[in-house]
Design a protein around this motif. Sequence first.
Motif, PDB file in Angstrom:
ATOM      1  N   ASP A 115      44.503  -0.281 -33.530  1.00 16.36           N
ATOM      2  CA  ASP A 115      43.472   0.754 -33.499  1.00 16.36           C
ATOM      3  C   ASP A 115      43.498   1.597 -32.233  1.00 16.36           C
ATOM      4  OD1 ASP A 115      42.413   0.010 -35.995  1.00 16.36           O
ATOM      5  OD2 ASP A 115      41.287  -1.627 -35.062  1.00 16.36           O
ATOM      6  N   GLU A 116      44.379   1.273 -31.301  1.00 18.08           N
ATOM      7  CA  GLU A 116      44.522   2.094 -30.101  1.00 18.08           C
ATOM      8  C   GLU A 116      45.984   2.108 -29.666  1.00 18.08           C
ATOM      9  OE1 GLU A 116      42.979   1.983 -25.525  1.00 18.08           O
ATOM     10  OE2 GLU A 116      41.435   1.951 -27.089  1.00 18.08           O
ATOM     11  N   VAL A 117      46.505   3.294 -29.401  1.00 17.79           N
ATOM     12  CA  VAL A 117      47.902   3.443 -28.991  1.00 17.79           C
ATOM     13  C   VAL A 117      47.966   4.476 -27.874  1.00 17.79           C
ATOM     14  CG1 VAL A 117      50.247   4.076 -29.695  1.00 17.79           C
ATOM     15  CG2 VAL A 117      48.731   2.916 -31.323  1.00 17.79           C
ATOM     16  N   THR A 118      48.713   4.146 -26.825  1.00 16.60           N
ATOM     17  CA  THR A 118      48.949   5.079 -25.727  1.00 16.60           C
ATOM     18  C   THR A 118      50.416   5.495 -25.732  1.00 16.60           C
ATOM     19  OG1 THR A 118      47.206   4.089 -24.368  1.00 16.60           O
ATOM     20  CG2 THR A 118      48.881   5.404 -23.227  1.00 16.60           C
ATOM     21  N   VAL A 119      50.650   6.789 -25.781  1.00 14.85           N
ATOM     22  CA  VAL A 119      52.004   7.345 -25.753  1.00 14.85           C
ATOM     23  C   VAL A 119      52.053   8.388 -24.644  1.00 14.85           C
ATOM     24  CG1 VAL A 119      53.788   8.588 -27.024  1.00 14.85           C
ATOM     25  CG2 VAL A 119      52.311   6.962 -28.225  1.00 14.85           C
ATOM     26  N   LEU A 120      53.015   8.227 -23.725  1.00 17.99           N
ATOM     27  CA  LEU A 120      53.185   9.188 -22.636  1.00 17.99           C
ATOM     28  C   LEU A 120      51.864   9.409 -21.874  1.00 17.99           C
ATOM     29  CD1 LEU A 120      55.461  11.730 -24.542  1.00 17.99           C
ATOM     30  CD2 LEU A 120      56.166  10.118 -22.752  1.00 17.99           C
ATOM     31  N   ASP A 121      51.157   8.305 -21.620  1.00 15.08           N
ATOM     32  CA  ASP A 121      49.890   8.315 -20.869  1.00 15.08           C
ATOM     33  C   ASP A 121      48.763   9.034 -21.604  1.00 15.08           C
ATOM     34  OD1 ASP A 121      50.984   6.894 -18.711  1.00 15.08           O
ATOM     35  OD2 ASP A 121      51.758   8.737 -17.810  1.00 15.08           O
ATOM     36  N   ARG A 122      48.936   9.292 -22.892  1.00 11.95           N
ATOM     37  CA  ARG A 122      47.857   9.872 -23.698  1.00 11.95           C
ATOM     38  C   ARG A 122      47.317   8.778 -24.621  1.00 11.95           C
ATOM     39  NH1 ARG A 122      50.104  15.522 -26.073  1.00 11.95           N
ATOM     40  NH2 ARG A 122      48.028  15.485 -27.051  1.00 11.95           N
ATOM     41  N   ARG A 123      46.010   8.512 -24.513  1.00 13.52           N
ATOM     42  CA  ARG A 123      45.405   7.400 -25.240  1.00 13.52           C
ATOM     43  C   ARG A 123      44.695   7.895 -26.495  1.00 13.52           C
ATOM     44  NH1 ARG A 123      41.045   2.824 -23.336  1.00 13.52           N
ATOM     45  NH2 ARG A 123      40.074   4.575 -22.258  1.00 13.52           N
ATOM     46  N   PHE A 124      45.046   7.297 -27.629  1.00 15.49           N
ATOM     47  CA  PHE A 124      44.455   7.632 -28.926  1.00 15.49           C
ATOM     48  C   PHE A 124      43.779   6.383 -29.485  1.00 15.49           C
ATOM     49  CE2 PHE A 124      47.824  10.603 -28.203  1.00 15.49           C
ATOM     50  CZ  PHE A 124      47.431  11.788 -28.794  1.00 15.49           C
ATOM     51  N   ARG A 125      42.686   6.598 -30.216  1.00 15.27           N
ATOM     52  CA  ARG A 125      41.927   5.468 -30.762  1.00 15.27           C
ATOM     53  C   ARG A 125      41.384   5.805 -32.144  1.00 15.27           C
ATOM     54  NH1 ARG A 125      37.135   3.420 -27.048  1.00 15.27           N
ATOM     55  NH2 ARG A 125      38.931   2.675 -25.854  1.00 15.27           N
ATOM     56  N   VAL A 126      41.414   4.801 -33.026  1.00 11.92           N
ATOM     57  CA  VAL A 126      40.673   4.899 -34.288  1.00 11.92           C
ATOM     58  C   VAL A 126      39.216   4.642 -33.971  1.00 11.92           C
ATOM     59  CG1 VAL A 126      40.288   3.865 -36.552  1.00 11.92           C
ATOM     60  CG2 VAL A 126      42.624   4.167 -35.696  1.00 11.92           C
ATOM     61  N   ILE A 127      38.334   5.564 -34.354  1.00 16.16           N
ATOM     62  CA  ILE A 127      36.913   5.418 -34.054  1.00 16.16           C
ATOM     63  C   ILE A 127      36.098   5.434 -35.340  1.00 16.16           C
ATOM     64  CG2 ILE A 127      37.157   6.419 -31.761  1.00 16.16           C
ATOM     65  CD1 ILE A 127      36.032   9.023 -32.854  1.00 16.16           C
ATOM     66  N   ARG A 128      34.947   4.797 -35.277  1.00 18.69           N
ATOM     67  CA  ARG A 128      34.086   4.681 -36.471  1.00 18.69           C
ATOM     68  C   ARG A 128      32.804   5.477 -36.275  1.00 18.69           C
ATOM     69  NH1 ARG A 128      29.832   1.277 -37.348  1.00 18.69           N
ATOM     70  NH2 ARG A 128      30.604   0.376 -39.284  1.00 18.69           N
ATOM     71  N   GLY A 129      32.256   5.931 -37.376  1.00 20.56           N
ATOM     72  CA  GLY A 129      30.963   6.596 -37.367  1.00 20.56           C
ATOM     73  C   GLY A 129      30.089   6.052 -38.485  1.00 20.56           C
ATOM     74  N   ASP A 130      28.824   5.849 -38.197  1.00 17.86           N
ATOM     75  CA  ASP A 130      27.862   5.451 -39.229  1.00 17.86           C
ATOM     76  C   ASP A 130      27.270   6.707 -39.866  1.00 17.86           C
ATOM     77  OD1 ASP A 130      27.753   2.554 -39.266  1.00 17.86           O
ATOM     78  OD2 ASP A 130      26.983   2.693 -37.219  1.00 17.86           O
ATOM     79  N   GLN A 131      27.023   6.640 -41.166  1.00 20.01           N
ATOM     80  CA  GLN A 131      26.466   7.773 -41.900  1.00 20.01           C
ATOM     81  C   GLN A 131      25.000   7.517 -42.252  1.00 20.01           C
ATOM     82  OE1 GLN A 131      29.709   9.818 -44.542  1.00 20.01           O
ATOM     83  NE2 GLN A 131      29.735   7.647 -45.034  1.00 20.01           N
ATOM     84  N   PHE A 132      24.195   8.578 -42.170  1.00 20.82           N
ATOM     85  CA  PHE A 132      22.770   8.480 -42.462  1.00 20.82           C
ATOM     86  C   PHE A 132      22.319   9.717 -43.246  1.00 20.82           C
ATOM     87  CE2 PHE A 132      23.632   6.327 -38.468  1.00 20.82           C
ATOM     88  CZ  PHE A 132      23.019   5.091 -38.636  1.00 20.82           C
ATOM     89  N   ILE A 133      21.299   9.532 -44.041  1.00 16.80           N
ATOM     90  CA  ILE A 133      20.655  10.665 -44.710  1.00 16.80           C
ATOM     91  C   ILE A 133      19.154  10.580 -44.466  1.00 16.80           C
ATOM     92  CG2 ILE A 133      22.396  10.933 -46.518  1.00 16.80           C
ATOM     93  CD1 ILE A 133      20.483   9.410 -48.395  1.00 16.80           C
ATOM     94  N   ARG A 134      18.514  11.752 -44.460  1.00 14.02           N
ATOM     95  CA  ARG A 134      17.053  11.796 -44.383  1.00 14.02           C
ATOM     96  C   ARG A 134      16.495  11.792 -45.792  1.00 14.02           C
ATOM     97  NH1 ARG A 134      14.139  12.294 -40.125  1.00 14.02           N
ATOM     98  NH2 ARG A 134      14.998  12.868 -38.110  1.00 14.02           N
TER      99      ARG A 134
END
Length: 375
Positions: A115-134
Amino acid sequence: MSEHGDQVPGYRMIRMEALPEAPAAALADVEAWQARKAYPNVLGGGGAVFGVAEELETGGWKIVSFFSTPYPQGARDTMASTFRGLARTAEDAGDTATQREWLRGAERLDWEAVDEVTVLDRRFRVIRGDQFIRMGPTGPEPPRPSDPDPAKVGHGYEYRGRTTGFVIDPYTPTGMSEGILRMELLSLVHAPGTTPAAVRRDSRRALKTHPGGVLLPAEFTAAEFSDGHWAPTQMTKSSPQGSRDALTNYLRVMAPVMEQLDEETKAEYGRLADRIDAERCDEIVIDGCRTRIVRVERLVRVGPDGPEGPRPSDPDPELPTAVQEQQLREEGVFDGDRVLSDEEIEQRRIAEEQAKEFLRLFEEQRRKREAAEDS
């Protein structure tokens, strides 16, 4: 704004402005406040979604991908695709060393569920978001007047939305209404008995590990009222028109084939789709069920090391692409010499017939819209 005053860590801060200076932002803040009265209840909106973000040297994390994938593996595949795009850029520039590094990162993601990979000093991550409705007395909140909706009918896919390129930085000031909503959402956990124990445990843990958060730009979905409750019927889209177009595509193309509709019902579905196009309406009755375009809020939680990644309890049924292909080959799925069973032959025939009908109806819808635009 915090009870800790100036000593609060940056990732826990919620900086509110009394009134945004830009007129559009001020209007959006007023509408958000009005929504608190008309739709006072905040409910879960269909489970977590995932995307890819890159850490910025200037602070914060920039979203670099589509952010509606329901499983972490979909975001990992997107990260691999992003790396291959960067490899092509390096190749075009004649930088073979950089190209190899990006391809090495992509290949790792083909085989490993990381879920996280660094290539050439650039860091990438899989991130999560919760969904909501009113939710209010009349149902879930529909799009607001200030929500961007620039695409023409049938062209919702052209609007890429505001999520890709969005920077996740809790220190960025926000309007009063959004700031209050963030505080509300950050305190929510699953109630006992409503989810499996592991899911509730992870949601409680997130209160400590990722106590801050940022609201992403809202997205939209179609929801149907059936058996006494509302349920989403499509993946979220970047704009209300994108969601309307997905709904009319279902009525004109998907439903006639998948549900084997008779001619009378197909004609009725076509009339409903025509009405949605003509009026750009956000609610319609289909087979006696109310269907509404619904506004979906999305919150990314943030901790001391950045945005939250997938939780152990998040469903993750998909395999990395290379692993999946290897398993299929071992099962003989790609064996060109294997003789198909009668059942497999019939399944293929049905699938081919459905594909032909999908294409026919899709082309019919496209020609109809083009004719309407030219008239």
